[in-house]
Design a protein around this motif. Structure first.
Motif, short mmCIF file in Angstrom:
data_model
loop_
_atom_site.label_atom_id
_atom_site.label_comp_id
_atom_site.label_asym_id
_atom_site.label_seq_id
_atom_site.Cartn_x
_atom_site.Cartn_y
_atom_site.Cartn_z
N GLN A 82 0.83 -1.21 0.00
CA GLN A 82 0.00 0.00 0.00
C GLN A 82 0.86 1.26 0.00
O GLN A 82 0.58 2.22 -0.73
CB GLN A 82 -0.92 0.01 1.23
N GLN A 83 1.93 1.24 0.79
CA GLN A 83 2.82 2.41 0.86
C GLN A 83 3.60 2.58 -0.44
O GLN A 83 3.83 3.71 -0.90
CB GLN A 83 3.76 2.27 2.05
N LEU A 84 4.02 1.47 -1.03
CA LEU A 84 4.71 1.54 -2.32
C LEU A 84 3.79 2.12 -3.39
O LEU A 84 4.21 2.93 -4.22
CB LEU A 84 5.18 0.15 -2.74
N ALA A 85 2.54 1.68 -3.37
CA ALA A 85 1.57 2.16 -4.36
C ALA A 85 1.38 3.67 -4.23
O ALA A 85 1.33 4.39 -5.23
CB ALA A 85 0.24 1.43 -4.17
N ALA A 86 1.29 4.15 -2.99
CA ALA A 86 1.13 5.59 -2.77
C ALA A 86 2.37 6.35 -3.21
O ALA A 86 2.28 7.44 -3.78
CB ALA A 86 0.85 5.85 -1.29
N GLU A 87 3.54 5.79 -2.97
CA GLU A 87 4.81 6.43 -3.33
C GLU A 87 4.93 6.60 -4.84
O GLU A 87 5.43 7.63 -5.32
CB GLU A 87 5.97 5.57 -2.81
N PHE A 88 4.46 5.60 -5.61
CA PHE A 88 4.63 5.63 -7.06
C PHE A 88 3.34 5.89 -7.82
O PHE A 88 3.27 5.71 -9.04
CB PHE A 88 5.27 4.31 -7.53
N ASN A 89 2.30 6.31 -7.09
CA ASN A 89 1.03 6.71 -7.69
C ASN A 89 0.37 5.60 -8.49
O ASN A 89 -0.11 5.79 -9.61
CB ASN A 89 1.20 7.94 -8.57
N PHE A 90 0.37 4.39 -7.90
CA PHE A 90 -0.35 3.25 -8.45
C PHE A 90 -1.45 2.85 -7.46
O PHE A 90 -1.43 3.27 -6.30
CB PHE A 90 0.57 2.05 -8.64
N THR A 91 -2.36 2.02 -7.90
CA THR A 91 -3.23 1.34 -6.95
C THR A 91 -2.46 0.12 -6.45
O THR A 91 -1.63 -0.44 -7.18
CB THR A 91 -4.55 0.88 -7.59
N PRO A 92 -2.70 -0.32 -5.21
CA PRO A 92 -1.97 -1.50 -4.69
C PRO A 92 -2.11 -2.73 -5.57
O PRO A 92 -1.13 -3.44 -5.82
CB PRO A 92 -2.62 -1.72 -3.32
N SER A 93 -3.32 -2.98 -6.08
CA SER A 93 -3.54 -4.18 -6.88
C SER A 93 -2.78 -4.12 -8.20
O SER A 93 -2.19 -5.11 -8.65
CB SER A 93 -5.04 -4.38 -7.15
N TYR A 94 -2.76 -2.94 -8.82
CA TYR A 94 -2.08 -2.81 -10.12
C TYR A 94 -0.56 -2.86 -9.95
O TYR A 94 0.14 -3.48 -10.75
CB TYR A 94 -2.49 -1.51 -10.81
N LEU A 95 -0.06 -2.22 -8.90
CA LEU A 95 1.38 -2.29 -8.64
C LEU A 95 1.82 -3.73 -8.40
O LEU A 95 2.84 -4.18 -8.93
CB LEU A 95 1.76 -1.42 -7.43
N SER A 96 1.05 -4.45 -7.60
CA SER A 96 1.38 -5.84 -7.30
C SER A 96 1.37 -6.68 -8.57
O SER A 96 2.25 -7.52 -8.80
CB SER A 96 0.39 -6.41 -6.28
N LYS A 97 0.38 -6.43 -9.44
CA LYS A 97 0.27 -7.18 -10.70
C LYS A 97 1.48 -6.91 -11.61
O LYS A 97 2.11 -7.85 -12.13
CB LYS A 97 -1.02 -6.79 -11.42
N LEU A 98 1.82 -5.63 -11.79
CA LEU A 98 2.94 -5.27 -12.66
C LEU A 98 4.26 -5.81 -12.12
O LEU A 98 5.07 -6.35 -12.87
CB LEU A 98 3.03 -3.75 -12.79
N PHE A 99 4.47 -5.63 -10.82
CA PHE A 99 5.74 -6.04 -10.22
C PHE A 99 5.90 -7.56 -10.29
O PHE A 99 7.00 -8.07 -10.54
CB PHE A 99 5.82 -5.57 -8.77
N THR A 100 4.82 -8.28 -10.07
CA THR A 100 4.87 -9.74 -10.13
C THR A 100 5.21 -10.22 -11.53
O THR A 100 5.98 -11.17 -11.72
CB THR A 100 3.53 -10.35 -9.66
N GLU A 101 4.64 -9.56 -12.54
CA GLU A 101 4.95 -9.91 -13.93
C GLU A 101 6.42 -9.62 -14.25
O GLU A 101 7.06 -10.36 -14.99
CB GLU A 101 4.05 -9.11 -14.88
N TYR A 102 6.95 -8.55 -13.67
CA TYR A 102 8.32 -8.13 -13.94
C TYR A 102 9.35 -8.98 -13.19
O TYR A 102 10.39 -9.34 -13.73
CB TYR A 102 8.45 -6.65 -13.54
#
Length: 255
Positions: free
Chosen positions: A172-192
């Protein structure tokens, strides 16, 4: 049977028009006046305008803060369920039309209705409504981010985690830091990375803990836990054992 259906329909309408989130009330139709009801939406004009602008620019963190203030205002103004429902359906439609995102009105109504029905307090209402908007923020981010931009952002997120994993950080904090939603950040990072941000943080912490235990035998479990980002040494020991198969004490004895 027809009369019963009519009665149930009338009662449902009365509940929808009179019940206020988080409060129990007795409904007395006889107490309703015929005065023209003031349009409460006008009192939220400034907030609505700001939310629309923030949505257009995908300013998720600021949007969340503005939405929270709006819902606080709703609570103080005793908005009934009907007004809350109508407002958020209108707000979603307004935001989507501003960025040319098309969505079936019935689907929007269903999402908003579920968000409200699942809310027994205004705190829950905020969480549920922001989840509705997160869905559409994900569409915006996905459409606006090029492959190159995504790769650059993910490299920055990866480096940020490496530099801050011993601190109190989460998805949640990472998402706020990089202006993503938590679910989308998690999805992108997992793919990467083939690993979720949460799991990646744990992996880095446990590896650091193993290094500390291997080279600093005088450190206590509590000290090691603190160094790698865990305030509770018992929880740290639980996570360590889950990841390695042995407790920190056993690991220390084996090195």
């Amino acid at each position: 049977f027809t009369a019963m259906n009519t009665y149930v329909s009338r009662m449902a309408k009365l509940l929808h028009q009179n019940v206020i989130i988080g409060k129990s009330q007795l409904i007395n139709p006889a107490n309703r006046t015929n005065n023209i009801r003031i349009n409460k939406f006008e009192a939220l004009h400034a907030e609505t305008t700001n939310l629309k602008k923030l949505f257009i620019h995908s300013e998720i963190k600021l949007f969340q803060a503005e939405l929270k203030q709006l819902i606080i205002k709703m609570e103080k103004s005793n908005f009934n369920l009907s007004s809350v429902y109508q407002y958020f359906v209108s707000l979603v439609c307004l935001c989507l039309s501003a960025v040319n995102l098309s969505e079936n009105t019935e689907d929007i109504e269903a999402l908003v209705n579920k968000a409200i029905c699942d809310s027994s307090s205004y705190i829950e209402l905020y969480k549920n409504v922001i989840n509705v908007f997160h869905k559409y923020f994900n569409y915006l981010i996905s459409n606006n981010c090029s492959i190159i931009n995504k790769q650059q952002l993910l490299l920055k997120i990866d480096q940020y985690i490496i530099e801050h994993f011993t601190e109190d950080i989460n998805t949640q904090q990472l998402a706020a830091e990089f202006n993503f939603t938590p679910s989308y950040l998690s999805k992108l990072f997992t793919e990467y990375k083939n690993i979720s941000p949460a799991k990646y943080i744990i992996t880095l912490r446990i590896q650091k803990a193993k290094d500390l235990l291997s080279h600093n035998h005088l450190l206590t479990i509590k000290e090691v836990a603190g160094f790698v980002g865990y305030e509770d040494p018992l929880y740290f020991s639980k996570v360590f054992k889950k990841e390695t198969g042995i407790s920190p004490k056993q690991f220390n004895q084996n090195v």
